[in-house]
Design an enzyme around this catalytic site. Sequence first.
Site, PDB file in Angstrom:
ATOM      1  N   GLU A 181       1.189  -0.994  -0.143  1.00 33.55           N
ATOM      2  CA  GLU A 181      -0.149   0.118   0.236  1.00 33.55           C
ATOM      3  C   GLU A 181       0.272   1.369  -0.395  1.00 33.55           C
ATOM      4  OE1 GLU A 181      -2.832  -0.106  -1.514  1.00 33.55           O
ATOM      5  OE2 GLU A 181      -3.107  -1.385   0.568  1.00 33.55           O
ATOM      6  N   ALA A 189     -15.378   2.733  -1.952  1.00 34.53           N
ATOM      7  CA  ALA A 189     -14.708   1.446  -1.032  1.00 34.53           C
ATOM      8  C   ALA A 189     -13.754   1.182  -0.928  1.00 34.53           C
ATOM      9  CB  ALA A 189     -15.808  -0.100  -0.938  1.00 34.53           C
ATOM     10  N   ASP A 207      -3.736   0.898  -9.529  1.00 34.34           N
ATOM     11  CA  ASP A 207      -5.026   0.498  -9.625  1.00 34.34           C
ATOM     12  C   ASP A 207      -5.773  -0.272 -11.659  1.00 34.34           C
ATOM     13  OD1 ASP A 207      -4.748   0.725  -6.850  1.00 34.34           O
ATOM     14  OD2 ASP A 207      -6.170   2.585  -7.481  1.00 34.34           O
ATOM     15  N   SER A 262     -11.307   0.925  -6.513  1.00 37.76           N
ATOM     16  CA  SER A 262     -10.953   1.770  -7.681  1.00 37.76           C
ATOM     17  C   SER A 262     -12.119   1.211  -8.688  1.00 37.76           C
ATOM     18  CB  SER A 262     -10.074   0.535  -7.849  1.00 37.76           C
ATOM     19  OG  SER A 262      -8.933   1.132  -7.818  1.00 37.76           O
TER      20      SER A 262
END
Length: 399
Positions: free
Chosen positions: A34, A140, A189, A143
């Site tokens: 991340e 959420a 993403d 992506s």
Amino acid sequence: MTASTEAADLFRRATGREPAGVWSAPGRVNLIGEHTDYNDGFVLPFAISQRTAAAAALRDDRVIRVTSTFSDEAVEASIDELESLFPTPEGTTPAVAEWAAYPLGVAWALRQAVAADGAPSEAFERGLDIVFASDVPVGAGLSSSAALEGAAAGALNDLWSTGLDAKQLARIGRRAENEAVGAPTGVMDQMASMLGADDNALFIDCRTLDANLVPLGAAEAGLEVLVIDTLVKHAHSTGGYRDRRDACERGAAALGAEALRDVAVDDLARAAELLDDVTFRRVRHIVTENQRVLDTVRTLREHGARAIGELLLSSHASMRDDFEISVPELDTAVEAAMAAGAVGARMTGGGFGGAAIALVDAAAIARVTTAVERAFAEAGFTAPRIFTVAPAAGAHRDA
Ligand code: GLA
């Protein structure tokens, strides 16, 4: 009804003609890695079965008209206007409705990428009708934006005959997000959405864009991936995300590194002496997270999905304590899932809201779900939305 059928139906209603084709691209879950993407580092996401579809056809004029199931308003721009709409100046909002800035931004970025070589086809000079439908939940952390960009990029690339490959389209999607929408995100993403595959996670080196499939093996291990959407909304075009990005750049510069990708776990002792406490902790998250991605890839290959629980948990702790991008709802989701017997859990995506994932025995899904719901109720949080996801195919043409 799939997003694809819905987009085609709405296309017929909105334009009175048949779409020339339907293209779709999925949302993604990040298994681990991340905020490493914009630090030239490693990530391990997978595409999910929830998709955004674009039904499209060329027009006889130069107008690009985008319509979607998530807004009543169609948005139009002429091909000739794109250059004046984008890039969106930093700190301002896009000149068109934000959802429309994604596909129009993709059209702009795609034209910029190919225009240097001259118009590739007669079709390149024509506008289009594009209609979107999606079953990727918005906000959420899954992506929805990359899915929208990927569906738009697939449609434009085919109908304009620009012949770009999946990685080039991923870069174009990212550019649209960065410069048209104004969200300073990395490329994870878009890469996951373009290149994902059934049953596999995608190990991406965000410096070279080398991407390799890594079997997730959850089903073989008797496990499922549970998504716990906290319904806490986040927007990466504002606030914390940009702030973390700046801290990473400051840290890399102070350490004389091109990017934090080039800083090793062994360099952290020196970093602790050179950097202020906050910057050091931001740097430590990125450096250790990169290592955790490499460890997760190796562990998955050698020991299977059941063995990665600890890595997921330390990733979460690092985001909570060092990078400080978790929120109480995400921590509660992780803690409650673990207390109910999950193998591992962590927040996923950019943070400040969005979703957590938990790796859970197939037989324990109901128990973990109930435990998380109960913990949310006890804490006075809005009830989360909990569902399972599995690695699914990346972007493709559906019809
Ligand atoms: C968002 C961004 C990605 C990545 C993640 C954090 O999803 O779009 O580029 O930075 O946050 O890992």
